[in-house]
Design a protein around this motif. Structure first.
Motif, PDB file in Angstrom:
ATOM      1  N   GLY A  37      -1.752  -0.512  -8.936  1.00  0.00           N
ATOM      2  CA  GLY A  37      -1.697   0.615  -8.653  1.00  0.00           C
ATOM      3  C   GLY A  37      -3.094   1.044  -8.383  1.00  0.00           C
ATOM      4  O   GLY A  37      -3.531   2.381  -8.810  1.00  0.00           O
ATOM      5  N   ALA A  38      -3.942   0.259  -8.253  1.00  0.00           N
ATOM      6  CA  ALA A  38      -5.581   0.839  -8.052  1.00  0.00           C
ATOM      7  C   ALA A  38      -5.431   1.681  -6.612  1.00  0.00           C
ATOM      8  O   ALA A  38      -4.978   1.412  -5.715  1.00  0.00           O
ATOM      9  N   ASP A  63       1.556  -0.662   4.305  1.00  0.00           N
ATOM     10  CA  ASP A  63       2.312   0.560   4.162  1.00  0.00           C
ATOM     11  C   ASP A  63       3.634   0.591   5.131  1.00  0.00           C
ATOM     12  O   ASP A  63       3.439   0.800   6.322  1.00  0.00           O
ATOM     13  N   ASP A  64       4.739   0.407   4.295  1.00  0.00           N
ATOM     14  CA  ASP A  64       6.012   0.189   5.086  1.00  0.00           C
ATOM     15  C   ASP A  64       6.934   1.453   4.899  1.00  0.00           C
ATOM     16  O   ASP A  64       8.075   1.423   4.836  1.00  0.00           O
ATOM     17  N   SER A  65       6.333   2.419   4.475  1.00  0.00           N
ATOM     18  CA  SER A  65       7.092   3.768   4.367  1.00  0.00           C
ATOM     19  C   SER A  65       7.794   4.031   5.393  1.00  0.00           C
ATOM     20  O   SER A  65       8.716   5.019   5.280  1.00  0.00           O
ATOM     21  N   SER A  66       7.121   3.875   6.602  1.00  0.00           N
ATOM     22  CA  SER A  66       7.843   4.034   7.983  1.00  0.00           C
ATOM     23  C   SER A  66       8.132   2.821   8.597  1.00  0.00           C
ATOM     24  O   SER A  66       7.429   2.279   9.078  1.00  0.00           O
ATOM     25  N   PRO A  67       9.656   2.341   8.352  1.00  0.00           N
ATOM     26  CA  PRO A  67      10.023   1.001   8.588  1.00  0.00           C
ATOM     27  C   PRO A  67       9.841   0.619   9.943  1.00  0.00           C
ATOM     28  O   PRO A  67       9.466  -0.572  10.468  1.00  0.00           O
ATOM     29  N   GLU A  68       9.790   1.658  10.977  1.00  0.00           N
ATOM     30  CA  GLU A  68       9.645   1.316  12.242  1.00  0.00           C
ATOM     31  C   GLU A  68       8.169   1.248  12.949  1.00  0.00           C
ATOM     32  O   GLU A  68       8.080   1.089  13.886  1.00  0.00           O
ATOM     33  N   ALA A  69       7.426   1.687  12.028  1.00  0.00           N
ATOM     34  CA  ALA A  69       5.856   1.547  12.423  1.00  0.00           C
ATOM     35  C   ALA A  69       4.998   1.259  10.990  1.00  0.00           C
ATOM     36  O   ALA A  69       4.275   2.105  10.678  1.00  0.00           O
ATOM     37  N   PRO A  70       5.384   0.153  10.287  1.00  0.00           N
ATOM     38  CA  PRO A  70       4.550  -0.186   9.385  1.00  0.00           C
ATOM     39  C   PRO A  70       2.879  -0.511   9.755  1.00  0.00           C
ATOM     40  O   PRO A  70       2.536  -0.575  10.931  1.00  0.00           O
ATOM     41  N   ALA A 118       0.801  -1.038  -0.063  1.00  0.00           N
ATOM     42  CA  ALA A 118      -0.106   0.034  -0.078  1.00  0.00           C
ATOM     43  C   ALA A 118       0.860   1.213  -0.241  1.00  0.00           C
ATOM     44  O   ALA A 118       1.678   1.429   0.968  1.00  0.00           O
ATOM     45  N   GLU A 119       0.865   2.025  -1.179  1.00  0.00           N
ATOM     46  CA  GLU A 119       1.477   3.084  -1.089  1.00  0.00           C
ATOM     47  C   GLU A 119       0.812   4.638  -0.940  1.00  0.00           C
ATOM     48  O   GLU A 119       0.035   4.942  -1.585  1.00  0.00           O
ATOM     49  N   PRO A 120       1.271   5.086   0.232  1.00  0.00           N
ATOM     50  CA  PRO A 120       0.601   6.333   0.547  1.00  0.00           C
ATOM     51  C   PRO A 120       0.848   7.491  -0.557  1.00  0.00           C
ATOM     52  O   PRO A 120       1.725   7.365  -1.085  1.00  0.00           O
ATOM     53  N   GLN A 121      -0.110   8.208  -0.906  1.00  0.00           N
ATOM     54  CA  GLN A 121      -0.172   9.456  -1.815  1.00  0.00           C
ATOM     55  C   GLN A 121      -0.383  10.542  -1.055  1.00  0.00           C
ATOM     56  O   GLN A 121      -0.837  10.812  -0.274  1.00  0.00           O
ATOM     57  N   PRO A 122       0.258  11.786  -1.962  1.00  0.00           N
ATOM     58  CA  PRO A 122       0.296  12.945  -1.187  1.00  0.00           C
ATOM     59  C   PRO A 122      -1.292  13.425  -0.754  1.00  0.00           C
ATOM     60  O   PRO A 122      -1.353  14.342   0.148  1.00  0.00           O
ATOM     61  N   ASN A 123      -2.317  12.899  -1.462  1.00  0.00           N
ATOM     62  CA  ASN A 123      -3.481  13.248  -0.965  1.00  0.00           C
ATOM     63  C   ASN A 123      -4.201  12.754   0.092  1.00  0.00           C
ATOM     64  O   ASN A 123      -5.428  13.037   0.097  1.00  0.00           O
ATOM     65  N   ALA A 161      -8.835   9.039  -0.431  1.00  0.00           N
ATOM     66  CA  ALA A 161      -8.802   9.219   1.104  1.00  0.00           C
ATOM     67  C   ALA A 161     -10.149   8.897   1.790  1.00  0.00           C
ATOM     68  O   ALA A 161     -10.121   8.256   2.945  1.00  0.00           O
ATOM     69  N   ASP A 162     -11.082   9.324   1.115  1.00  0.00           N
ATOM     70  CA  ASP A 162     -12.370   9.302   1.843  1.00  0.00           C
ATOM     71  C   ASP A 162     -13.020   7.587   1.999  1.00  0.00           C
ATOM     72  O   ASP A 162     -13.968   7.418   2.532  1.00  0.00           O
TER      73      ASP A 162
END
Length: 390
Positions: free
Chosen positions: A214-215, A170-177, A138-143, A219-220
């Motif tokens: 990429g689906a 979402d492992d964009s923050s490896p310390e807190a996936p 799960a890749e976070p997007q800016p919006n 945000a809502d």
């Protein structure tokens, strides 16, 4: 014959509709096709909005009532009932949360009342962490949206869903996936439904593989972000409770129908060596039917009691999960036993490709693979009684 003979008079599925659904089941199975006609008639009957409160345009049912409806539907068409389960799980989760003061999935109940069809896109090959981990990215997007990459298996209702619930890591923050849950709409780009559903049983569910490439979940429609690993969040309880109870309902319905077919076969078949007397007079046949009936009779009380407890906000504490997985294992294994006894009573005619009992034999095998499987269930129960392994 039924363990609840009076329910048919109050069910939203009339006897006539149930018979039409039963009459189509063999054709769907033989052609490996989806139950479009069943779905249309069930939608017209209000089946997909059973959990939605009346003030939102639904029928206002609780889990116990929906469970009874699913048992009844499964006696006619197990694959139809199993696939519909996936919609009912999401609407049931939304109702479970709402009853506990959490309206984060209120939109699910509203949209179900408007005709949207929800499907469950969480299962992944090789993910024995189930809801506590994910192979999907799960890749976070800016919006605030998320894009998903991965493969979801056993996506029931593939030809018909309009809303698909998915989750990923979402492992964009490896310390807190984080495990991020959300819904995509049918017209969302970035996914593909594979034409790969050709199975031994439960064929009409059309539970195809869904490839997420990429689906994007807006945000809502991102409704939960949970730390990876075990969680006490009410969402996890809601999913487990509705999934396991409604799954047990389907297999309870299979057992009920198999018992009915066994009784019919015992009365219909006659014995040449016993002067043409019906097999229902044979002591061995009577024993097998009685064994099946005794086993079947023991499932429904716990099934309906646990469903009622969810509705009543009962507090079983740490015993909730052992009870839920225990119910699932008992219901699926019991259905296999009852079907097996029915086959022994019915004789070789059940081998025919046109045999309803033969189809039930193939359908009931799917119970082995639904979560929680036997290994996971026994681990859950052992931890509850013995504590974790030291």
């Amino acid at each position: 014959m039924s363990f609840d003979p009076n329910f048919s008079s109050t069910s939203i599925v009339s006897d006539e509709l149930l018979q039409r659904i039963r009459s189509r089941a063999a054709g769907y199975d033989a052609s490996n096709s989806f139950f479009f006609d069943d779905l249309a008639e069930l939608k017209d009957a209000g089946y997909l909005r059973m959990f939605t409160p009346t003030e939102l345009g639904g029928l206002g049912f609780g889990l116990e009532r929906v469970t009874r409806e699913q048992v009844r539907l499964a006696t006619a068409a197990p694959a139809t009932a199993l696939a519909i389960n996936m919609h009912l799980v999401w609407t049931g989760v939304a109702k479970t949360l709402l009853d506990r003061g959490d309206d984060s999935l209120l939109f699910v109940l509203r949209e179900a009342a408007e005709g949207e069809v929800f499907a469950f896109g969480n299962s992944e090959a090789g993910n024995d962490l189930v809801l506590f981990g994910s192979r999907t990215r799960a890749e976070p997007q800016p919006n605030g949206a998320y894009r998903y990459f991965g493969r979801k298996i056993f996506t029931s209702l593939s030809p018909a869903w309009t809303r698909l619930g998915i989750f990923g890591l979402d492992d964009s923050s490896p310390e807190a996936p984080l495990l991020v849950h959300g819904f995509i709409a049918r017209d969302t780009p970035g996914y593909e439904i594979l034409d790969d559903w050709n199975t031994l049983g439960m064929r009409a569910t059309q539970s195809s593989t869904t490839v997420l490439d990429g689906a994007e979940v807006p945000a809502d429609r991102v409704f939960r972000k949970l730390p990876a690993g075990p969680s006490g969040d009410p969402l996890i309880f809601g999913i487990f409770a509705n999934f396991e109870v409604l799954l047990a309902a389907v297999y309870t319905g299979i057992g009920e129908r198999a018992l009915e077919l066994a009784v019919d076969a015992a009365k219909r078949r006659t014995s040449m060596k016993n002067d043409g007397r019906p097999y229902s007079d044979d002591p061995d046949i009577r024993w097998k039917v009685a064994e099946a009936a005794i086993a079947q009779d023991g499932i429904s009380p716990q099934l309906f009691e646990l469903a009622r407890d969810v509705d009543a906000l009962a507090n079983h504490g740490a015993q909730w999960f052992p009870r839920l997985v225990g119910l699932k294992v008992r219901a699926t294994e019991n259905a296999r036993f009852v079907v097996d006894q029915a086959l022994r009573v019915s004789g070789g005619s059940a081998l025919s490709s046109s045999s309803e009992l033969g189809r039930l034999y193939r359908d009931v095998i799917a119970g082995l693979f639904h979560p929680s499987d036997g290994e996971s269930a026994h681990s859950t129960v052992a931890n509850a009684w013995l504590g974790p392994v030291s």
